[in-house]
Design an enzyme around this catalytic site. Sequence first.
Site, PDB file in Angstrom:
ATOM      1  N   LYS A   1      -0.439   0.366   7.408  1.00  7.17           N
ATOM      2  CA  LYS A   1      -1.140   0.327   6.122  1.00  7.17           C
ATOM      3  C   LYS A   1      -2.631   0.103   6.316  1.00  7.17           C
ATOM      4  O   LYS A   1      -3.084  -0.377   7.360  1.00  7.17           O
ATOM      5  CB  LYS A   1      -0.560  -0.769   5.229  1.00  7.17           C
ATOM      6  CG  LYS A   1      -0.640  -2.168   5.804  1.00  7.17           C
ATOM      7  CD  LYS A   1      -0.058  -3.201   4.840  1.00  7.17           C
ATOM      8  CE  LYS A   1      -0.152  -4.610   5.424  1.00  7.17           C
ATOM      9  NZ  LYS A   1       0.207  -5.646   4.445  1.00  7.17           N
TER      10      LYS A   1
ATOM     11  N   ARG B   1       9.833 -12.132  -7.004  1.00  6.15           N
ATOM     12  CA  ARG B   1      10.032 -12.481  -5.599  1.00  6.15           C
ATOM     13  C   ARG B   1      10.091 -13.996  -5.480  1.00  6.15           C
ATOM     14  O   ARG B   1       9.284 -14.700  -6.086  1.00  6.15           O
ATOM     15  CB  ARG B   1       8.890 -11.936  -4.729  1.00  6.15           C
ATOM     16  CG  ARG B   1       8.766 -10.428  -4.748  1.00  6.15           C
ATOM     17  CD  ARG B   1       7.597  -9.944  -3.914  1.00  6.15           C
ATOM     18  NE  ARG B   1       7.385  -8.508  -4.083  1.00  6.15           N
ATOM     19  CZ  ARG B   1       6.380  -7.824  -3.561  1.00  6.15           C
ATOM     20  NH1 ARG B   1       5.477  -8.468  -2.818  1.00  6.15           N
ATOM     21  NH2 ARG B   1       6.263  -6.525  -3.759  1.00  6.15           N
TER      22      ARG B   1
ATOM     23  N   GLN C   1       2.457  -5.335 -10.563  1.00  6.79           N
ATOM     24  CA  GLN C   1       1.470  -4.653  -9.736  1.00  6.79           C
ATOM     25  C   GLN C   1       1.031  -3.352 -10.416  1.00  6.79           C
ATOM     26  O   GLN C   1       1.789  -2.767 -11.190  1.00  6.79           O
ATOM     27  CB  GLN C   1       2.059  -4.286  -8.369  1.00  6.79           C
ATOM     28  CG  GLN C   1       2.318  -5.451  -7.450  1.00  6.79           C
ATOM     29  CD  GLN C   1       2.881  -4.982  -6.121  1.00  6.79           C
ATOM     30  OE1 GLN C   1       3.617  -4.006  -6.059  1.00  6.79           O
ATOM     31  NE2 GLN C   1       2.536  -5.681  -5.049  1.00  6.79           N
TER      32      GLN C   1
ATOM     33  N   HIS D   1       3.430   5.396  -6.132  1.00  4.13           N
ATOM     34  CA  HIS D   1       3.917   6.051  -4.920  1.00  4.13           C
ATOM     35  C   HIS D   1       3.629   7.535  -5.013  1.00  4.13           C
ATOM     36  O   HIS D   1       3.881   8.168  -6.043  1.00  4.13           O
ATOM     37  CB  HIS D   1       5.413   5.794  -4.731  1.00  4.13           C
ATOM     38  CG  HIS D   1       5.724   4.347  -4.519  1.00  4.13           C
ATOM     39  ND1 HIS D   1       6.032   3.494  -5.560  1.00  4.13           N
ATOM     40  CD2 HIS D   1       5.705   3.591  -3.388  1.00  4.13           C
ATOM     41  CE1 HIS D   1       6.208   2.278  -5.081  1.00  4.13           C
ATOM     42  NE2 HIS D   1       6.017   2.308  -3.774  1.00  4.13           N
TER      43      HIS D   1
ATOM     44  N   ASP E   1       1.267  -0.555  -9.315  1.00  8.39           N
ATOM     45  CA  ASP E   1       1.987   0.052  -8.202  1.00  8.39           C
ATOM     46  C   ASP E   1       2.112   1.556  -8.408  1.00  8.39           C
ATOM     47  O   ASP E   1       2.290   2.028  -9.531  1.00  8.39           O
ATOM     48  CB  ASP E   1       3.385  -0.579  -8.143  1.00  8.39           C
ATOM     49  CG  ASP E   1       4.084  -0.329  -6.834  1.00  8.39           C
ATOM     50  OD1 ASP E   1       3.414   0.104  -5.881  1.00  8.39           O
ATOM     51  OD2 ASP E   1       5.300  -0.570  -6.766  1.00  8.39           O
TER      52      ASP E   1
ATOM     53  N   HIS F   1       2.658   4.465  -0.325  1.00  6.39           N
ATOM     54  CA  HIS F   1       2.694   3.317  -1.234  1.00  6.39           C
ATOM     55  C   HIS F   1       1.238   2.917  -1.499  1.00  6.39           C
ATOM     56  O   HIS F   1       0.444   2.830  -0.559  1.00  6.39           O
ATOM     57  CB  HIS F   1       3.425   2.132  -0.613  1.00  6.39           C
ATOM     58  CG  HIS F   1       4.805   2.435  -0.132  1.00  6.39           C
ATOM     59  ND1 HIS F   1       5.934   1.882  -0.700  1.00  6.39           N
ATOM     60  CD2 HIS F   1       5.253   3.235   0.877  1.00  6.39           C
ATOM     61  CE1 HIS F   1       7.002   2.312  -0.057  1.00  6.39           C
ATOM     62  NE2 HIS F   1       6.618   3.133   0.914  1.00  6.39           N
TER      63      HIS F   1
ATOM     64  N   CYS G   1       9.460   0.748  -5.046  1.00  7.24           N
ATOM     65  CA  CYS G   1       9.590   1.970  -4.253  1.00  7.24           C
ATOM     66  C   CYS G   1      10.995   2.586  -4.241  1.00  7.24           C
ATOM     67  O   CYS G   1      11.114   3.814  -4.375  1.00  7.24           O
ATOM     68  CB  CYS G   1       9.049   1.757  -2.843  1.00  7.24           C
ATOM     69  SG  CYS G   1       9.192   0.110  -2.185  1.00  7.24           S
TER      70      CYS G   1
END
Length: 655
Positions: free
Chosen positions: A480, A378, A396, A400, A398, A526, A349
């Site tokens: 979320k 991570r 991911q 945005h 992922d 997100h 992000c």
Amino acid sequence: MPRLPADNERTRRIEHQVPDNITVTVGRGEPLTIEKGSLAREVLPGRVAERAVCVLVEGVAADLSSPLLNDCSVEPVMAESGPGLEVLRHSTAHLLAHAVKRLYPSAQVTIGPVIEDGFYYDFAYPAGFGPEDLEKIETEMSRIIAEDHPVAREELPRDSARALFADKGEEYKAEIIDDLDEPTVSLYRQGDFVDLCRGPHVPSTGQLGVFKLTHVAGAYWRGDEKRPMLQRIYGTAFAKKKELSSHLARIEEARKRDHRKIGKDLGLFSFHPEAPASPFFHPDGATLYNQLVSYIRGLYTEYGYEEVITPQILDVDLWHRSGHYDNYVDNMYFTTVDDKEFAVKPMNCPTHCLMFSEGKKSYRDLPIRMADFGRLHRYERSGVVHGLARVRSFCQDDAHIFCRPEDIESEISGVLHMINRTHRAFGFEESKVYLSTRPAKSIGSDQMWEQAEVTLRAVLEKEEPGFIENPGDGAFYGPKIDFAVIDAMKREWQLSTVQLDFSMPERFSLRYVDSDGGERCPVMIHRAVLGSLERFMAILLEHTGGALPLWLAPCQVRFVTVTDRQNEYAAAAVEQLKSAGIRARADLRNEKLGFKIREAQKQKVPVIAVVGDREVEDGTVAPRLHGDSQLEAMSLADFSAWLIERNDPEHGGAS
């Protein structure tokens, strides 16, 4: 849950110089007038008192030996109920510890909580436990049940309780008491065993019996790798033998479906100590991985996303600016570049915020939907990593979305449609939807959080009216929506997520020019549909048992020949299918046909194409689907067309 203080004998009740009565309502019965200090079991009907494992006094779980001191309602709790099963399992954990102390006196007891579907107990026992020890322990547990020891609660001053356990050499129990901030603590005794516990518990060990110890694992004391490694014995308990048998059958099925076993059997991935908790994908695993990416990329074109690529290592100041350093530092990796601290990217992000900030944006440019398959890192403690389900290096799907406030609902609705479509494509027909609200550790104003939560709730009331509130489980920057899929084993897996963020765009001073010429801050959504591709692969393998649908399978078709005479035909057929986009292989080994078919079935190949002399002569194949369903013989051209028709996610497989 909070527990009521309780005494176990009339001799330890309140003073009786002044008789005092109270009113008690048992279940839906009429109010009863009883003597203050009467035990909870005494107000229950005879048969109910014999079967109950505890009671709810004003909705709070308590022992049957609890004295009733005020007007109250009392509900008996049976073993087969949810609260009753919890008591049964926790009491069985004490039973386990009792048996271990009898058999292995040098073992120290630590903690033994109830978990989903069972319980565990951790022991400090350097010699370790093996399968043969579990059998001995189960036998001893049965012996203690037969002895039918009363389970009695005691309350002691904290210092006295600490001295009691310290004198027994139970250092871990003494440490637990040191950390308690209470003047008195409660203990439970059964025969020659005493344990520190809040309770409640069953009245006697004789009420236990339907249990099974399942396995042993290592666990650090208090989850800290710097503390001693303990021996954790897992088990489960039920009210009835039939329920236990069904549960054990599910465990066995889950063992067969364990993605780590399937991944090894199918040659999909492996792990190596040189890169702890970071998977190595073999060719077939990489093919499956890339199929997941390709599916999501196909949706990006349809739903208006543009893919970007961002760096792996970024100045640590970026993570201070985004808020991740303050809220996520324990899970991040760091390095030094030119005497300056950098962080390995744990999420995408902030990098997308940097990209949005380049150049002037108009409201006509919005929404901007950035997608990123960048690799993330991570730190996960070694005690919690688990195959592909929890790793340190992952990717991911992922994305945005930067949009105007008035576009939030339509954008989130679009994401929800994408999520539901994806779940169906991968065979997940059932899911639960959660609204996760502000956690204790968060950034942003109260007004921002209220606005964000109201917005998400409004979308869910329209799109997913059966959603469930999940208080305090939001991201640190915003609330979320979480989707949890239900797999073939009826297990729940948190999967897709949509997170609303008013905070990070402000932190990065992101702006666009609105229709009135004024500058506004965009809203950031997100979004991840599959989530971690590694974790999704683990869930998918266990859901399907490794029998992937045709469009996903690394090898979609395997030709098996009856004799060497058909090898040339089979090899040519493979090349023809490959040119049509089908992942085909041929087993040309000099082995019996039955052996080759069994090997292909073990590898979960969706379609096996048998080739003998007749097939070569006629230019045909004899397809067999995984699971032994036989199709009519067909020409190679028709076979290719049949496969191509089914080689897409919307078809749902090779049927």
